[in-house]
Design a protein around this motif. Structure first.
Motif, PDB file in Angstrom:
ATOM      1  N   TRP A  85      -3.182 -12.704  -7.361  1.00 41.72           N
ATOM      2  CA  TRP A  85      -4.111 -12.137  -6.380  1.00 41.72           C
ATOM      3  C   TRP A  85      -3.794 -10.675  -6.043  1.00 41.72           C
ATOM      4  O   TRP A  85      -4.677  -9.935  -5.645  1.00 41.72           O
ATOM      5  CB  TRP A  85      -4.083 -12.960  -5.092  1.00 41.72           C
ATOM      6  CG  TRP A  85      -4.593 -14.350  -5.275  1.00 41.72           C
ATOM      7  CD1 TRP A  85      -5.896 -14.765  -5.325  1.00 41.72           C
ATOM      8  CD2 TRP A  85      -3.805 -15.527  -5.455  1.00 41.72           C
ATOM      9  NE1 TRP A  85      -5.976 -16.114  -5.525  1.00 41.72           N
ATOM     10  CE2 TRP A  85      -4.699 -16.629  -5.596  1.00 41.72           C
ATOM     11  CE3 TRP A  85      -2.432 -15.784  -5.497  1.00 41.72           C
ATOM     12  CZ2 TRP A  85      -4.269 -17.928  -5.781  1.00 41.72           C
ATOM     13  CZ3 TRP A  85      -2.006 -17.083  -5.687  1.00 41.72           C
ATOM     14  CH2 TRP A  85      -2.919 -18.131  -5.825  1.00 41.72           C
ATOM     15  N   LEU A  86      -2.534 -10.280  -6.197  1.00 35.13           N
ATOM     16  CA  LEU A  86      -2.121  -8.941  -5.770  1.00 35.13           C
ATOM     17  C   LEU A  86      -1.423  -8.197  -6.906  1.00 35.13           C
ATOM     18  O   LEU A  86      -0.369  -7.594  -6.719  1.00 35.13           O
ATOM     19  CB  LEU A  86      -1.182  -9.040  -4.562  1.00 35.13           C
ATOM     20  CG  LEU A  86      -1.734  -9.765  -3.326  1.00 35.13           C
ATOM     21  CD1 LEU A  86      -0.641  -9.940  -2.289  1.00 35.13           C
ATOM     22  CD2 LEU A  86      -2.914  -8.994  -2.737  1.00 35.13           C
ATOM     23  N   ALA A  87      -2.016  -8.237  -8.094  1.00 35.13           N
ATOM     24  CA  ALA A  87      -1.388  -7.601  -9.252  1.00 35.13           C
ATOM     25  C   ALA A  87      -1.228  -6.107  -9.042  1.00 35.13           C
ATOM     26  O   ALA A  87      -0.153  -5.541  -9.271  1.00 35.13           O
ATOM     27  CB  ALA A  87      -2.208  -7.887 -10.518  1.00 35.13           C
ATOM     28  N   ALA A  88      -2.320  -5.444  -8.604  1.00 31.71           N
ATOM     29  CA  ALA A  88      -2.245  -3.993  -8.410  1.00 31.71           C
ATOM     30  C   ALA A  88      -1.212  -3.633  -7.349  1.00 31.71           C
ATOM     31  O   ALA A  88      -0.415  -2.695  -7.523  1.00 31.71           O
ATOM     32  CB  ALA A  88      -3.621  -3.454  -8.010  1.00 31.71           C
ATOM     33  N   LEU A  89      -1.200  -4.383  -6.243  1.00 32.55           N
ATOM     34  CA  LEU A  89      -0.240  -4.110  -5.180  1.00 32.55           C
ATOM     35  C   LEU A  89       1.192  -4.303  -5.666  1.00 32.55           C
ATOM     36  O   LEU A  89       2.076  -3.490  -5.362  1.00 32.55           O
ATOM     37  CB  LEU A  89      -0.530  -5.025  -3.989  1.00 32.55           C
ATOM     38  CG  LEU A  89       0.433  -4.890  -2.793  1.00 32.55           C
ATOM     39  CD1 LEU A  89       0.359  -3.479  -2.224  1.00 32.55           C
ATOM     40  CD2 LEU A  89       0.109  -5.924  -1.729  1.00 32.55           C
ATOM     41  N   MET A  90       1.437  -5.366  -6.441  1.00 27.99           N
ATOM     42  CA  MET A  90       2.789  -5.627  -6.932  1.00 27.99           C
ATOM     43  C   MET A  90       3.249  -4.524  -7.873  1.00 27.99           C
ATOM     44  O   MET A  90       4.415  -4.101  -7.846  1.00 27.99           O
ATOM     45  CB  MET A  90       2.822  -6.986  -7.649  1.00 27.99           C
ATOM     46  CG  MET A  90       2.544  -8.173  -6.739  1.00 27.99           C
ATOM     47  SD  MET A  90       3.770  -8.352  -5.419  1.00 27.99           S
ATOM     48  CE  MET A  90       5.213  -8.813  -6.368  1.00 27.99           C
ATOM     49  N   VAL A  91       2.329  -4.034  -8.727  1.00 25.53           N
ATOM     50  CA  VAL A  91       2.703  -2.966  -9.655  1.00 25.53           C
ATOM     51  C   VAL A  91       3.019  -1.688  -8.897  1.00 25.53           C
ATOM     52  O   VAL A  91       4.020  -1.008  -9.165  1.00 25.53           O
ATOM     53  CB  VAL A  91       1.570  -2.738 -10.678  1.00 25.53           C
ATOM     54  CG1 VAL A  91       1.873  -1.495 -11.514  1.00 25.53           C
ATOM     55  CG2 VAL A  91       1.421  -3.946 -11.585  1.00 25.53           C
ATOM     56  N   TRP A  92       2.164  -1.347  -7.910  1.00 27.75           N
ATOM     57  CA  TRP A  92       2.415  -0.137  -7.132  1.00 27.75           C
ATOM     58  C   TRP A  92       3.686  -0.264  -6.292  1.00 27.75           C
ATOM     59  O   TRP A  92       4.441   0.704  -6.145  1.00 27.75           O
ATOM     60  CB  TRP A  92       1.217   0.172  -6.225  1.00 27.75           C
ATOM     61  CG  TRP A  92       0.081   0.808  -6.949  1.00 27.75           C
ATOM     62  CD1 TRP A  92      -1.153   0.298  -7.163  1.00 27.75           C
ATOM     63  CD2 TRP A  92       0.081   2.098  -7.575  1.00 27.75           C
ATOM     64  NE1 TRP A  92      -1.944   1.167  -7.881  1.00 27.75           N
ATOM     65  CE2 TRP A  92      -1.200   2.295  -8.143  1.00 27.75           C
ATOM     66  CE3 TRP A  92       1.033   3.109  -7.718  1.00 27.75           C
ATOM     67  CZ2 TRP A  92      -1.545   3.446  -8.831  1.00 27.75           C
ATOM     68  CZ3 TRP A  92       0.692   4.261  -8.413  1.00 27.75           C
ATOM     69  CH2 TRP A  92      -0.581   4.425  -8.958  1.00 27.75           C
ATOM     70  N   LEU A  93       3.933  -1.457  -5.766  1.00 32.36           N
ATOM     71  CA  LEU A  93       5.173  -1.666  -5.022  1.00 32.36           C
ATOM     72  C   LEU A  93       6.389  -1.515  -5.940  1.00 32.36           C
ATOM     73  O   LEU A  93       7.434  -0.988  -5.530  1.00 32.36           O
ATOM     74  CB  LEU A  93       5.175  -3.050  -4.372  1.00 32.36           C
ATOM     75  CG  LEU A  93       4.292  -3.223  -3.131  1.00 32.36           C
ATOM     76  CD1 LEU A  93       4.335  -4.663  -2.642  1.00 32.36           C
ATOM     77  CD2 LEU A  93       4.739  -2.263  -2.014  1.00 32.36           C
ATOM     78  N   SER A  94       6.234  -1.970  -7.189  1.00 32.19           N
ATOM     79  CA  SER A  94       7.323  -1.808  -8.151  1.00 32.19           C
ATOM     80  C   SER A  94       7.579  -0.331  -8.420  1.00 32.19           C
ATOM     81  O   SER A  94       8.728   0.128  -8.460  1.00 32.19           O
ATOM     82  CB  SER A  94       6.988  -2.539  -9.455  1.00 32.19           C
ATOM     83  OG  SER A  94       6.831  -3.924  -9.228  1.00 32.19           O
TER      84      SER A  94
END
Length: 703
Positions: A255-264
């Motif tokens: 559900w939060l792929a973009a958020l997880m990538v940016w957080l990474s």
């Protein structure tokens, strides 16, 4: 001719009948399939011949320093176990190739107690000596020990594969024995106990000794092994945490792929900035205050932590890494958005068919089966033929058998030799042996082993290709299913059946190409090893260029094969046609492909890095500090279990992300083809998601 060439570079035309991976397809690369089946049949025939003609026990049975086989040859018929005078020398990195550099004798039974000669001279009869030595008093015993004809000491051992090895289970009882000893024997027992803490400890120590004679390095190796033994349960807990973290990370990415990538990305940037700041402060502090550089009373980790050069190196590394990440973010931000969109699509695909996350386990099982089968066949092949024996020790002996025609180096038969020589004149012939030299293998033996090696390479690459095409078929089916709710429930099973039914020949073709390239690389390594003794700079330069070329060629072929399998999974064409279609499709989008492929790999690396660092930080909190109440006082270096957990975590994360990598590659090719086939009209709608259409400023027109 030119017209066909122009057509090849034109976009893929619209096909009203195309709606994803073809259901009705025909078998591909049948000729290569037949060749592969014949090859497998020949491999099976060689295996049957090896299993029926060979006997691994011939090679596995232990042999003493004179070459006699314990429990088999006439002079050691009643001595089935092999004893090593100094087992600590048998765990170095070169031992498998050069043999153990210590005296080895066959014994009737393994030692059942600890023995150290200087402190137990009165019990000299317990000495284990060479066959020609039997001390009758302490003086003779001391002389034999000094001449290395008797073992100075040994520990309680148990037979393993008919070899007397230290019993790890007796470590605690041996520690108790130390408390009952006095004088120099205590230090000697401690020395041998530390040496024999575990076979792994011996291997580590001797491997370090192969590179350096530093006592500090040996002690570090011993301490690290002890820490691993004492913290094995912590490592298992860390592995469980790593698996759980990977699963949670992937579930959140649904559900939060973009958020997880940016957080990474942000997290890695923050870590690198903090690393640069911290290393700069420590370097300046140690540079201005040289008193802190005193490391006499510190362990190895503390000593390196108080050296300014250590922090300077870390500062340079972290600064370079920070610069690279910043440049990527600045100049490739648009490509990162596309990569994130593809990662998000891949996350949706993976979460829609969650069984693909565990699918890589099956190819790995098959890979292990191929490796085990190859080793068994090679071992049995090595023992085909007849064993060859030769006379040894006759030249310097007064054995009467020389009168019967026996000469040193002469081929002999053990039974006949024992009947002729091992009777009344046994004492005179005790040093003469009918020694096992080697197996007299058949003429075809080297060719059979070469075939077995070729079969191993082809088989392992075939299994890898099979896993790739099945995953590609699953993800392509997901992409080209316009309504995702219509995706088959058993998508992985359907893809597996389709690949096995129609495309084994294509997999065999692609894996054969990689096999040939790898075989050439192996041959180049063999030639390089043979030519090293001549030390010719021109030859080394030519071989280095050849090895570099074929390494690059193999990488390129693997890239082509991977995309060919994706196109074959979609369209059902043969290998050459699929490779051509994939190559031309990628060439028409070469800039996007090159940048996106590397950016996606970079994002996946960041994801694996974040998981690894997170699990490492949690492990450090629990297993390297006293904040949680866990007793860590028994460890020499608290960071050892943390480092091991982080390494295992990275491997586990790589397993999960390998599925994501295949998903992104498949969806990317499908996306490129979707852009060429369709235009968003009601007759030719895009299959891509709304997110991808938004990024590329595309949309489906409503009817």
């Amino acid at each position: 001719m030119s017209r066909n060439k122009r057509k090849s570079w034109q976009p893929i035309p619209y096909d009203p009948d195309f709606n994803g991976p073809l259901k009705n397809r025909s078998c591909t690369d049948i000729i290569c399939l037949l060749l592969f089946l014949i090859f497998i049949g020949c491999w099976a025939g060689i295996a049957i011949y090896a299993f029926t003609s060979g006997d691994p026990y011939t090679l596995l049975v232990p042999r003493d320093s004179a070459g006699s086989r314990c429990g088999l040859d006439h002079n050691v018929k009643d001595k089935p176990y092999l004893f090593f005078f100094d087992l600590t020398k048998c765990f170095g990195p070169t031992v498998p190739f050069t043999g153990c550099p210590t005296t080895q004798v066959c014994v009737k039974e393994c030692p059942s107690e600890y023995f150290y000669f200087p402190n137990q001279e009165e019990e000299f009869r317990k000495l284990i000596c060479s066959y020609d030595v039997t001390p009758t008093d302490k003086i003779e015993a001391k002389d034999a020990v000094e001449k290395k004809k008797c073992a100075e000491w040994y520990l309680k051992s148990q037979p393993l594969l008919n070899r007397c090895l230290y019993n790890i289970g007796d470590r605690k009882s041996l520690k108790g024995d130390i408390g009952r000893k006095k004088g120099d024997e205590i230090s000697e027992m401690k020395r041998h106990l530390n040496t024999f803490a575990m076979w792994t400890s011996l291997f580590v120590q001797n491997t370090i000794g192969y590179f350096t004679e530093s006592e500090e390095a040996h002690q570090i190796g011993q301490n690290v092994v002890d820490d691993l033994i004492n913290s094995w349960w912590k490592i298992l807990i860390g592995v469980a945490i790593a698996v759980a973290t990977c699963i949670i990370y992937i579930v959140i990415m649904r559900w939060l792929a973009a958020l997880m990538v940016w957080l990474s990305l942000v997290g890695v940037l923050a870590l690198l900035i903090a690393a640069v700041y911290f290393t700069t402060r420590k370097y300046i502090e140690l540079k201005n205050d040289p008193i802190l550089d005193d490391t006499d009373d510190k362990n190895v980790f503390e000593s390196y932590a108080t050296k300014k050069d250590t922090w300077l190196v870390l500062l340079i590394i972290s600064s370079i890494a920070l610069a690279i990440v910043l440049l990527i973010l600045i100049f490739l931000r648009k490509r990162i958005l596309l990569a994130i969109a593809l990662v998000k699509e891949g996350s949706k695909a993976v979460s829609s068919v969650t069984s693909v996350l565990f699918f890589p386990l099956f190819p790995w099982i098959f890979q292990l089966a191929v490796i085990a089968f190859t080793i068994c066949v090679a071992l049995y092949l090595a023992t085909t033929g007849e064993p060859q024996y030769k006379i040894r020790g006759m030249a310097n002996s007064t054995c009467p058998c020389s009168e019967q025609g026996y000469k040193d180096g002469m081929i002999c038969e053990p039974e006949k030799f024992a009947q002729d020589c091992m009777t009344d004149q046994y004492n005179l012939c005790s040093n003469v042996t009918c020694k096992f030299i080697a197996m007299n293998n058949p003429v075809l033996y080297p060719y059979l082993q070469a075939f077995n090696l070729l079969a191993f390479l082809w088989g392992s690459f075939f299994v890898s290709a099979l896993g790739q095409m099945i995953l590609a078929s699953v993800f392509a089916t997901w992409y080209w299913t316009f309504r995702k709710s219509n995706l088959p429930f058993f998508a992985v099973l359907d893809a597996t059946c389709r690949v096995l039914r129609y495309h084994i020949g294509t997999l065999a073709f692609g894996s054969l190409i990689i096999t040939i390239c790898r075989l050439i690389r192996i041959m180049l390594e063999y030639v390089d090893q043979k030519l090293k003794k001549y030390d010719n700079e021109i030859t080394r330069a030519i071989l280095c260029c050849c090895k570099c070329f074929f390494w690059c060629l193999e990488k390129f072929l693997k890239f082509i094969n991977r995309n060919a399998y994706i196109m074959c999974a979609i369209h059902g064409k043969n290998f050459c046609a699929s490779a051509k279609d994939a190559f031309l499709l990628l060439m028409r989008n070469i800039v996007r492909v090159f940048v996106l492929d590397k950016v996606t790999d970079f994002l996946f690396f960041l994801g694996k890095l974040v998981i690894t660092m997170g699990v490492g930080a949690l492990s450090y909190l629990f297993f390297a500090t006293d904040l949680t109440g866990i007793d860590n006082s028994g460890l020499n270096y608290n960071v050892v279990p943390v480092i091991v957990i982080m390494i295992i975590t990275y491997i586990i994360a790589s397993v999960f992300f390998s599925v994501y990598s295949m998903a992104v590659d498949t969806l990317f090719l499908c996306f490129l083809e979707d852009c060429e086939r369709n235009d968003g009209s009601s007759e030719k709608p895009y299959y891509m998601s709304r997110n991808l259409m938004k990024i590329f400023d595309k949309k489906n027109k409503k009817q």
